[in-house]
Structure formats: structure tokens, C-alpha cells
Design a protein around this motif. Structure first.
Motif, PDB file in Angstrom:
ATOM      1  N   ALA A  63       0.827  -1.210   0.000  1.00  0.00           N
ATOM      2  CA  ALA A  63       0.000   0.000   0.000  1.00  0.00           C
ATOM      3  C   ALA A  63       0.863   1.263   0.000  1.00  0.00           C
ATOM      4  O   ALA A  63       0.541   2.257  -0.668  1.00  0.00           O
ATOM      5  N   LYS A  64       1.971   1.231   0.735  1.00  0.00           N
ATOM      6  CA  LYS A  64       2.851   2.399   0.812  1.00  0.00           C
ATOM      7  C   LYS A  64       3.574   2.663  -0.507  1.00  0.00           C
ATOM      8  O   LYS A  64       4.099   3.759  -0.712  1.00  0.00           O
ATOM      9  N   SER A  65       3.622   1.663  -1.373  1.00  0.00           N
ATOM     10  CA  SER A  65       4.320   1.838  -2.648  1.00  0.00           C
ATOM     11  C   SER A  65       3.401   2.406  -3.726  1.00  0.00           C
ATOM     12  O   SER A  65       3.836   2.632  -4.856  1.00  0.00           O
ATOM     13  N   GLN A  66       2.116   2.641  -3.392  1.00  0.00           N
ATOM     14  CA  GLN A  66       1.152   3.117  -4.369  1.00  0.00           C
ATOM     15  C   GLN A  66       1.133   4.649  -4.432  1.00  0.00           C
ATOM     16  O   GLN A  66       1.625   5.330  -3.536  1.00  0.00           O
ATOM     17  N   CYS A  67       0.516   5.149  -5.502  1.00  0.00           N
ATOM     18  CA  CYS A  67       0.329   6.587  -5.659  1.00  0.00           C
ATOM     19  C   CYS A  67      -1.048   6.825  -6.277  1.00  0.00           C
ATOM     20  O   CYS A  67      -1.824   5.889  -6.457  1.00  0.00           O
ATOM     21  N   ASP A  68      -1.342   8.088  -6.614  1.00  0.00           N
ATOM     22  CA  ASP A  68      -2.677   8.413  -7.111  1.00  0.00           C
ATOM     23  C   ASP A  68      -2.930   7.919  -8.529  1.00  0.00           C
ATOM     24  O   ASP A  68      -4.079   7.884  -8.975  1.00  0.00           O
ATOM     25  N   MET A  69      -1.901   7.551  -9.243  1.00  0.00           N
ATOM     26  CA  MET A  69      -2.079   7.013 -10.600  1.00  0.00           C
ATOM     27  C   MET A  69      -2.621   5.592 -10.493  1.00  0.00           C
ATOM     28  O   MET A  69      -1.928   4.696 -10.018  1.00  0.00           O
ATOM     29  N   ARG A  70      -3.870   5.399 -10.916  1.00  0.00           N
ATOM     30  CA  ARG A  70      -4.512   4.090 -10.781  1.00  0.00           C
ATOM     31  C   ARG A  70      -5.025   3.615 -12.138  1.00  0.00           C
ATOM     32  O   ARG A  70      -6.111   4.020 -12.584  1.00  0.00           O
ATOM     33  N   PRO A  71      -4.284   2.738 -12.815  1.00  0.00           N
ATOM     34  CA  PRO A  71      -4.759   2.201 -14.092  1.00  0.00           C
ATOM     35  C   PRO A  71      -6.069   1.436 -13.882  1.00  0.00           C
ATOM     36  O   PRO A  71      -6.358   0.946 -12.791  1.00  0.00           O
ATOM     37  N   THR A  72      -6.861   1.327 -14.935  1.00  0.00           N
ATOM     38  CA  THR A  72      -8.138   0.618 -14.837  1.00  0.00           C
ATOM     39  C   THR A  72      -7.955  -0.854 -15.186  1.00  0.00           C
ATOM     40  O   THR A  72      -7.169  -1.217 -16.066  1.00  0.00           O
ATOM     41  N   MET A  73      -8.713  -1.689 -14.486  1.00  0.00           N
ATOM     42  CA  MET A  73      -8.616  -3.139 -14.672  1.00  0.00           C
ATOM     43  C   MET A  73     -10.008  -3.738 -14.542  1.00  0.00           C
ATOM     44  O   MET A  73     -10.853  -3.242 -13.789  1.00  0.00           O
ATOM     45  N   ALA A  75      -5.793  -2.986  -3.679  1.00  0.00           N
ATOM     46  CA  ALA A  75      -4.540  -3.049  -2.916  1.00  0.00           C
ATOM     47  C   ALA A  75      -3.324  -2.977  -3.831  1.00  0.00           C
ATOM     48  O   ALA A  75      -2.277  -2.444  -3.447  1.00  0.00           O
ATOM     49  N   ALA A  76      -3.462  -3.521  -5.048  1.00  0.00           N
ATOM     50  CA  ALA A  76      -2.346  -3.525  -5.991  1.00  0.00           C
ATOM     51  C   ALA A  76      -2.213  -2.206  -6.742  1.00  0.00           C
ATOM     52  O   ALA A  76      -1.280  -2.033  -7.534  1.00  0.00           O
ATOM     53  N   GLY A  77      -3.156  -1.275  -6.528  1.00  0.00           N
ATOM     54  CA  GLY A  77      -3.043   0.035  -7.145  1.00  0.00           C
ATOM     55  C   GLY A  77      -3.856   0.224  -8.405  1.00  0.00           C
ATOM     56  O   GLY A  77      -3.621   1.168  -9.170  1.00  0.00           O
ATOM     57  N   PHE A  78      -4.845  -0.649  -8.651  1.00  0.00           N
ATOM     58  CA  PHE A  78      -5.712  -0.530  -9.816  1.00  0.00           C
ATOM     59  C   PHE A  78      -7.089  -0.035  -9.410  1.00  0.00           C
ATOM     60  O   PHE A  78      -7.522  -0.198  -8.269  1.00  0.00           O
ATOM     61  N   ALA A 113       0.484  -5.981  -8.280  1.00  0.00           N
ATOM     62  CA  ALA A 113       1.290  -4.812  -7.900  1.00  0.00           C
ATOM     63  C   ALA A 113       2.511  -4.694  -8.810  1.00  0.00           C
ATOM     64  O   ALA A 113       2.911  -3.591  -9.209  1.00  0.00           O
ATOM     65  N   SER A 114       3.092  -5.836  -9.165  1.00  0.00           N
ATOM     66  CA  SER A 114       4.235  -5.833 -10.082  1.00  0.00           C
ATOM     67  C   SER A 114       3.815  -5.355 -11.473  1.00  0.00           C
ATOM     68  O   SER A 114       4.518  -4.563 -12.115  1.00  0.00           O
ATOM     69  N   LEU A 115       2.635  -5.825 -11.926  1.00  0.00           N
ATOM     70  CA  LEU A 115       2.124  -5.390 -13.222  1.00  0.00           C
ATOM     71  C   LEU A 115       1.828  -3.900 -13.226  1.00  0.00           C
ATOM     72  O   LEU A 115       2.153  -3.187 -14.178  1.00  0.00           O
ATOM     73  N   ARG A 116       1.239  -3.423 -12.147  1.00  0.00           N
ATOM     74  CA  ARG A 116       0.913  -1.999 -12.047  1.00  0.00           C
ATOM     75  C   ARG A 116       2.174  -1.139 -12.081  1.00  0.00           C
ATOM     76  O   ARG A 116       2.213  -0.089 -12.728  1.00  0.00           O
ATOM     77  N   GLU A 144       4.846  -1.839 -13.557  1.00  0.00           N
ATOM     78  CA  GLU A 144       5.403  -1.920 -14.904  1.00  0.00           C
ATOM     79  C   GLU A 144       4.676  -1.004 -15.879  1.00  0.00           C
ATOM     80  O   GLU A 144       5.318  -0.313 -16.676  1.00  0.00           O
ATOM     81  N   ILE A 145       3.338  -0.992 -15.812  1.00  0.00           N
ATOM     82  CA  ILE A 145       2.600  -0.238 -16.827  1.00  0.00           C
ATOM     83  C   ILE A 145       2.348   1.222 -16.432  1.00  0.00           C
ATOM     84  O   ILE A 145       2.109   2.056 -17.294  1.00  0.00           O
ATOM     85  N   ALA A 146       2.405   1.518 -15.140  1.00  0.00           N
ATOM     86  CA  ALA A 146       2.167   2.895 -14.701  1.00  0.00           C
ATOM     87  C   ALA A 146       2.996   3.165 -13.450  1.00  0.00           C
ATOM     88  O   ALA A 146       2.454   3.312 -12.343  1.00  0.00           O
ATOM     89  N   PRO A 147       4.299   3.225 -13.594  1.00  0.00           N
ATOM     90  CA  PRO A 147       5.160   3.420 -12.421  1.00  0.00           C
ATOM     91  C   PRO A 147       4.899   4.768 -11.755  1.00  0.00           C
ATOM     92  O   PRO A 147       4.646   5.767 -12.413  1.00  0.00           O
ATOM     93  N   CYS A 148       4.928   4.745 -10.441  1.00  0.00           N
ATOM     94  CA  CYS A 148       4.749   5.989  -9.686  1.00  0.00           C
ATOM     95  C   CYS A 148       6.024   6.824  -9.744  1.00  0.00           C
ATOM     96  O   CYS A 148       7.133   6.266  -9.755  1.00  0.00           O
ATOM     97  N   PRO A 149       5.900   8.143  -9.777  1.00  0.00           N
ATOM     98  CA  PRO A 149       7.105   8.979  -9.634  1.00  0.00           C
ATOM     99  C   PRO A 149       7.813   8.645  -8.318  1.00  0.00           C
ATOM    100  O   PRO A 149       7.159   8.301  -7.330  1.00  0.00           O
ATOM    101  N   GLN A 150       9.094   8.723  -8.307  1.00  0.00           N
ATOM    102  CA  GLN A 150       9.880   8.309  -7.150  1.00  0.00           C
ATOM    103  C   GLN A 150       9.429   8.997  -5.873  1.00  0.00           C
ATOM    104  O   GLN A 150       9.350   8.397  -4.813  1.00  0.00           O
ATOM    105  N   ASP A 151       9.116  10.278  -5.955  1.00  0.00           N
ATOM    106  CA  ASP A 151       8.781  11.016  -4.744  1.00  0.00           C
ATOM    107  C   ASP A 151       7.322  10.812  -4.325  1.00  0.00           C
ATOM    108  O   ASP A 151       6.911  11.229  -3.243  1.00  0.00           O
ATOM    109  N   ALA A 152       6.506  10.167  -5.177  1.00  0.00           N
ATOM    110  CA  ALA A 152       5.079  10.041  -4.877  1.00  0.00           C
ATOM    111  C   ALA A 152       4.797   9.025  -3.796  1.00  0.00           C
ATOM    112  O   ALA A 152       3.772   9.077  -3.143  1.00  0.00           O
ATOM    113  N   THR A 153       5.710   8.064  -3.601  1.00  0.00           N
ATOM    114  CA  THR A 153       5.479   7.014  -2.620  1.00  0.00           C
ATOM    115  C   THR A 153       6.286   7.223  -1.344  1.00  0.00           C
ATOM    116  O   THR A 153       6.318   6.351  -0.488  1.00  0.00           O
TER     117      THR A 153
END
Length: 289
Positions: free
Chosen positions: A158-168, A190-193, A274-277, A279-288
Motif C-alpha cells: 500500500a505504501k508503494s502506491q500513488c494516485d495514478m490508478r490504471p483501470t482493470m 490493494a495492488a493500485g488498480f 502490484a508488479s504489473l501496475r 510496470e505499466i504505470a510506475p509511480c514517480p519516485q517522490d510520490a510514494t
């Protein structure tokens, strides 16, 4: 006077019995446990001593449904019949709340100890289910560590996520999708989607129009792996119109059986997505941070 002595004698007897019950040792862990349900199979196989679990459901050996299908090969299987339980004489039966109504009711009438686990499952419910099964099996320490490890890993993801949430969308045979209130929905979040089906109002497991999937153009469509001769129902999530979506990833991104039940194994589904997320929409380094 004689009647008074009788009353005193009865009171003394009751007092003695109450004291005996209060001072009695806590009942020992069950030695013969049967699981009649796929989801209780997963918890029991994870926590019980090998010799403690005498039978699991036949579904526990199905690779598409059970993350522990290989381990299940080492246990006798049952089909949830009361006759099977009666012959085995277990001292504990674990099963699901909404399955095998007739069997469960009959077993209780026959005096068997039956513990039921709910099918209302999300990631939040899993640590409690782990601890409950551990307490029933006399494996509290093992269950506590497993529940703590599970919660810690979820927190880290959860701490590794950011506001960018791809749709699934989890879209499978016959055009059925997994909406809000499902275990899969909580895994996606939980995986950020963002779960497309839930966002469009689908609750639970229900048919979802193919046209809406195409119009929404989700970033990811999760399907099950096709095995053997395809059925007509399997063609729906593999429709040419879906395959033609230019920027949509389609595949079986979740390990088979990983989100069938609310067991510790569901963490494999969270890890994979979470690994797929990332890969396809990495969070900016400072966002997490």
C-alpha cells in the motif's frame, strides 16, 4: 430439617460441579479434522499439522481453484457428504457458511462439532480468518505469525502506491465480471488498480456487457488461462473486439487459484498485480515517499 439438609446437599453438589468446570483444563486441540469447503481447505492445510487434517474437499486438488493443489494430493478427499463425515468420526468439521446446508444441519443434529466460515471475504477479513482457524486447530502461534506477516506485506504494498490508478477488469467465461464487495476487487485496489466493473456499479459476481468493456477501454483485462478445447463461454473475454483494443493488456496475470479464497495465498495475487501496475504505470519516485 431433613428437606433442608437435602437442599444444602444439592447446593453443595452444584457448587462442586461449577468449581470443577471452572478449573477444568482448556480442551485439547482436535486430533481429527475434516474440511468440506475449498476455502477452509486452504486455511486448514496451511495451519494444521499433517496428521491432524484427515480430509479436504475434492476441489482442493483442482489447480484452477486451489493454490495448494499439490499439497492436497497428500490428503484424502471428500465431496461434502454427511455419510463421509459419519464414517470418519472427526472431532472437528470446518466448512463454509453458504455451502452444504443439508450436510451441515444434519451433522449438527448428530452431535458433530461444525465450525462455519463466511464467504464474505476481502483482504481485510483474512487475518481474522487465519487467527480463527489457528485457534480452532490449536495452532495459535503459527496463525498469529502468518496473520502478522500477511498484514505487514499488504501495508508495504500500500505504501508503494500513488494516485495514478490504471483501470482493470476481471472478465471471464460468459462475460462475467468481479465487482465491488468481492475478494478480487479488494486485491485490485490493494495492488493500485481501479476496478472498472465496480466503478461502473457492478456489485458481486455478475454478467457485464461486452460493449461496456470495449467502450471503457480498460488498461488491463484479467482472464483465466484457456485449457483444452475452448467452450463458447470462453470466447466472450477473447472476443475479437476486445483483442483489437490497442492499448489494453489482456491475460491471466493472476496465478491460478490465488484469489479463489480468502487465504494467505491471496498475497500471491496482490504481488502479481502490484508488479504489473508498477510496470505499466510506475509511480514517480517522490510520490510514494
Amino acid at each position: 430439617m431433613r428437606e433442608r439438609r437435602k437442599r444444602l446437599s444439592r447446593l453443595s453438589g452444584l457448587t462442586f460441579l461449577a468449581g470443577a468446570l471452572l478449573s477444568a483444563p482448556v480442551s485439547a486441540a482436535p486430533e481429527r479434522v475434516m474440511s468440506l469447503n475449498l476455502c477452509t481447505d486452504q486455511l486448514a492445510m496451511t495451519l494444521a499439522e499433517p496428521e491432524q487434517l484427515i480430509s479436504v474437499s475434492f476441489l482442493a486438488r483442482e489447480p484452477d481453484l486451489s493454490m495448494l493443489h499439490e499439497k492436497a494430493q497428500g490428503f484424502p478427499v471428500n465431496r461434502g457428504l454427511a455419510e463421509e463425515v459419519f464414517l470418519e468420526k472427526p472431532d472437528l468439521v470446518v466448512t463454509g457458511t453458504y455451502s452444504l446446508h443439508n450436510t451441515t444441519a444434519l451433522l449438527k443434529r448428530l452431535g458433530f462439532r461444525v465450525e462455519e466460515f463466511s464467504f464474505v471475504q476481502t483482504l481485510d477479513t483474512i487475518p481474522g480468518e487465519i487467527r480463527r482457524m489457528g485457534a480452532l486447530l490449536g495452532q495459535e502461534a503459527r496463525a498469529e505469525k502468518l496473520a502478522d506477516d500477511f498484514s505487514r506485506e499488504l501495508d508495504a504494498i500500500a505504501k508503494s502506491q500513488c494516485d495514478m490508478r490504471p483501470t482493470m477488469i476481471a472478465y471471464d467465461q460468459n462475460g462475467v465480471a468481479l465487482g465491488s464487495g468481492t475478494l478480487a476487487d479488494s486485491v485490485m485496489q490493494a495492488a493500485g488498480f481501479a476496478n472498472l466493473a465496480a466503478d461502473l456499479g457492478l456489485v458481486g459476481v455478475a454478467p457485464f456487457p461486452l460493449e461496456q468493456v470495449i467502450a471503457a477501454r480498460p488498461d488491463v483485462i484479467v482472464t483465466s488461462a484457456s485449457e483444452g478445447a475452448p467452450t463458447l463461454g470462453e470466447h466472450v473475454p477473447r472476443h475479437p473486439a476486445i483483442a483489437a483494443l490497442p492499448d489494453t493488456r489482456i491475460g491471466a496475470f493472476v496465478p491460478a487459484g490465488a484469489w479463489s479464497c480468502g487465504s494467505p495465498a491471496v498475497i500471491e495475487a496482490v504481488r502479481a498485480l502490484a508488479s504489473l501496475r508498477a510496470e505499466i504505470a510506475p509511480c514517480p519516485q517522490d510520490a510514494t515517499q
